[in-house]
Design an enzyme around this catalytic site. Sequence first.
Site, PDB file in Angstrom:
ATOM      1  N   CYS A 102     -36.798 -36.396  11.936  1.00 21.79           N
ATOM      2  CA  CYS A 102     -37.259 -35.027  12.167  1.00 21.79           C
ATOM      3  C   CYS A 102     -38.135 -34.614  10.992  1.00 21.79           C
ATOM      4  CB  CYS A 102     -36.049 -34.091  12.273  1.00 21.79           C
ATOM      5  SG  CYS A 102     -36.477 -32.368  12.567  1.00 21.79           S
ATOM      6  N   HIS A 144     -34.057 -33.204  21.586  1.00 26.31           N
ATOM      7  CA  HIS A 144     -34.186 -32.955  20.141  1.00 26.31           C
ATOM      8  C   HIS A 144     -34.979 -31.668  19.881  1.00 26.31           C
ATOM      9  CE1 HIS A 144     -35.008 -34.364  15.864  1.00 26.31           C
ATOM     10  NE2 HIS A 144     -35.886 -33.395  16.029  1.00 26.31           N
ATOM     11  N   GLU A 145     -36.136 -31.553  20.564  1.00 29.48           N
ATOM     12  CA  GLU A 145     -36.976 -30.368  20.331  1.00 29.48           C
ATOM     13  C   GLU A 145     -36.298 -29.103  20.864  1.00 29.48           C
ATOM     14  OE1 GLU A 145     -39.204 -30.706  18.268  1.00 29.48           O
ATOM     15  OE2 GLU A 145     -39.364 -32.876  18.366  1.00 29.48           O
ATOM     16  N   HIS A 148     -33.857 -27.503  18.493  1.00 29.10           N
ATOM     17  CA  HIS A 148     -34.452 -26.660  17.431  1.00 29.10           C
ATOM     18  C   HIS A 148     -34.458 -25.190  17.844  1.00 29.10           C
ATOM     19  CE1 HIS A 148     -35.879 -29.382  14.325  1.00 29.10           C
ATOM     20  NE2 HIS A 148     -36.415 -30.189  15.213  1.00 29.10           N
TER      21      HIS A 148
HETATM   22 NI    NI Z   1     -37.030 -32.170  14.731  1.00 26.50          NI
END
Ligand code: NI
Length: 175
Positions: A102, A144-145, A148
């Site tokens: 990341c 993953h995104e 966030h």
């Molecule tokens: Ni990331």
Amino acid sequence: MSIKTIVKMGNRQLATPSKEIEQVIPISSELKQLFEDMWDTMQAEGGIGIAAPQIGCNQRVIMFGLEHSSRYPKADYVPFTILINPMIQFLNHDIIDDWEGCLSVPGFRGLVPRFNQIQYSGYDHAGHFITREAEGFHARVVQHEYDHLDGILYPQRIKNLSNFGFEDELSDRLI
Ligand code: NI
């Protein structure tokens, strides 16, 4: 070019849930600017995905895609996509482990369990609502995104911290 500073792990902004874009259509000039800033920053850093909070904007916008990445040489093709107010559904209970990195956690990699098959949707760069099914690496990048936007970084998903470390020290395990 507008390359922004990447907010790194430990910054409170990254742990803060992001807000929905209330009016998606028509795509505002502010949103277009945000897309550009995210793109320029992601390209400059060699990332394959970025979420708005990583450049200090707590709004629900993510961007991802790759044809080939030197940071992820074995990764599959993922179509370049911007998603506003994304949603994810898990299509079954299959979970697989793979290595992630990341831009907000520079120099590190960790082994993260993710759902293998998902359906995701949201508004694209032009304000069109899109729905796609994805699996494997593509599905992983989206999860993953998306995380966030809920203030979650991948190290929080790692089950066993012996599978977390410096990228250069892990190189023989990342293949
Ligand atoms: Ni990331």
